[in-house]
Motif scaffolding. Structure first.
Motif, PDB file in Angstrom:
ATOM      1  N   GLN A   1      -0.479  -4.585  -0.973  1.00 25.25           N
ATOM      2  CA  GLN A   1      -0.215  -3.838   0.251  1.00 25.25           C
ATOM      3  C   GLN A   1      -0.003  -2.354  -0.048  1.00 25.25           C
ATOM      4  O   GLN A   1      -0.477  -1.498   0.689  1.00 25.25           O
ATOM      5  CB  GLN A   1       1.007  -4.409   0.979  1.00 25.25           C
ATOM      6  N   ASP A   2       0.696  -2.051  -1.156  1.00 24.16           N
ATOM      7  CA  ASP A   2       0.894  -0.651  -1.550  1.00 24.16           C
ATOM      8  C   ASP A   2      -0.449   0.030  -1.812  1.00 24.16           C
ATOM      9  O   ASP A   2      -0.667   1.166  -1.388  1.00 24.16           O
ATOM     10  CB  ASP A   2       1.775  -0.552  -2.801  1.00 24.16           C
TER      11      ASP A   2
ATOM     12  N   LYS B   1      -3.413  -0.842  -0.610  1.00 22.87           N
ATOM     13  CA  LYS B   1      -4.135  -0.728   0.658  1.00 22.87           C
ATOM     14  C   LYS B   1      -3.602   0.452   1.471  1.00 22.87           C
ATOM     15  O   LYS B   1      -4.381   1.256   2.002  1.00 22.87           O
ATOM     16  CB  LYS B   1      -3.976  -2.023   1.460  1.00 22.87           C
ATOM     17  N   ARG B   2      -2.267   0.598   1.565  1.00 24.31           N
ATOM     18  CA  ARG B   2      -1.691   1.725   2.305  1.00 24.31           C
ATOM     19  C   ARG B   2      -2.032   3.046   1.631  1.00 24.31           C
ATOM     20  O   ARG B   2      -2.313   4.034   2.310  1.00 24.31           O
ATOM     21  CB  ARG B   2      -0.178   1.549   2.443  1.00 24.31           C
TER      22      ARG B   2
ATOM     23  N   THR C   1       5.552   3.698   1.289  1.00 26.07           N
ATOM     24  CA  THR C   1       4.437   3.904   2.226  1.00 26.07           C
ATOM     25  C   THR C   1       4.625   3.205   3.561  1.00 26.07           C
ATOM     26  O   THR C   1       3.912   3.505   4.510  1.00 26.07           O
ATOM     27  CB  THR C   1       3.098   3.432   1.620  1.00 26.07           C
ATOM     28  N   ASN C   2       5.557   2.285   3.653  1.00 25.04           N
ATOM     29  CA  ASN C   2       5.764   1.611   4.933  1.00 25.04           C
ATOM     30  C   ASN C   2       6.926   2.216   5.716  1.00 25.04           C
ATOM     31  O   ASN C   2       7.322   1.680   6.731  1.00 25.04           O
ATOM     32  CB  ASN C   2       5.942   0.101   4.748  1.00 25.04           C
TER      33      ASN C   2
ATOM     34  N   ASN D   1      -5.587   3.929   2.585  1.00 21.87           N
ATOM     35  CA  ASN D   1      -5.669   4.350   3.984  1.00 21.87           C
ATOM     36  C   ASN D   1      -5.100   5.757   4.175  1.00 21.87           C
ATOM     37  O   ASN D   1      -5.700   6.587   4.856  1.00 21.87           O
ATOM     38  CB  ASN D   1      -4.947   3.362   4.891  1.00 21.87           C
TER      39      ASN D   1
ATOM     40  N   VAL E   1       5.853   8.687   6.405  1.00 21.60           N
ATOM     41  CA  VAL E   1       4.444   8.835   6.804  1.00 21.60           C
ATOM     42  C   VAL E   1       4.293  10.072   7.688  1.00 21.60           C
ATOM     43  O   VAL E   1       3.371  10.871   7.489  1.00 21.60           O
ATOM     44  CB  VAL E   1       3.927   7.567   7.516  1.00 21.60           C
TER      45      VAL E   1
END
Length: 188
Positions: A117-118, A120-121, A166-167, A124, A172
């Motif tokens: 997930q890290d 992928k973020r 990142t979440n 993106n 962000v």
């Protein structure tokens, strides 16, 4: 008109809604339009695009050899390649996780999900950043490299070396604010 359906008069969108619901939706739409001016922009498209066009028109014409070298550079440093380079530490960390994964010990766990997930973020956010900074339109090799370096520095500043934060929506938003501020320095 689709076959096998009754032919009915088509009403304008929202015509059959109650008046109080229409008023509420119009009010909410106006609020979001007004509040968006105070929120951090993810993309300040028109301002940025106009600035990029203005600067690109002022660039001198390259000789054939310089143009060839620049095109060669751009082919080897396309957007996705640059994103992969900027996220390479996270990808390496993910590969290490998979190498250390034990099926017997972790049989019922999804292996390395957080690291996936890290990554992928990261990809993106990096893609968005490259687009926001108009990486595809950079006018020389030095500027292209400056965009890559600046974007990587802002990513590390806001999210940590391995993208641990990142979440976090606040981080962000700060990342996009930093990119929008840096745009003027990169495109001067």
């Amino acid at each position: 008109m689709w076959p096998f359906t009754k032919s009915e008069e088509v009403k304008p969108l929202g015509e059959d809604l109650p008046n109080d619901l229409k008023d509420f939706l119009i009010q909410k739409n106006n609020e979001t339009t007004q509040s968006s001016s105070s929120e951090p922009y993810k993309f300040e498209a028109s301002r940025n695009l106009n600035r990029v066009k203005e600067i690109l028109t002022k660039q001198p014409i390259r000789n054939q050899e310089d143009q060839y070298q620049f095109e060669k550079f751009k082919l080897s440093n396309q957007l996705q390649n640059s994103v992969a380079i900027n996220c390479s530490e996270l990808e390496y960390n993910l590969n290490l996780c998979f190498q250390n994964y034990s099926i017997i010990k972790d049989m019922f766990k999804y292996p390395c999900f957080n690291k996936q997930q890290d990554l992928k973020r990261c990809k993106n956010l990096q893609t968005d950043g490259f687009k926001l900074l108009h990486y595809q339109d950079c006018y020389n090799i030095q500027q292209c490299n400056a965009i890559k370096q600046f974007l990587d520095e802002m990513f590390v500043k806001n999210f940590g070396e391995l993208g641990e934060n990142t979440n976090d929506n606040e981080k962000v938003n700060q990342f996009y604010n930093d990119l929008n501020k840096g745009f003027d320095k990169i495109w001067r």
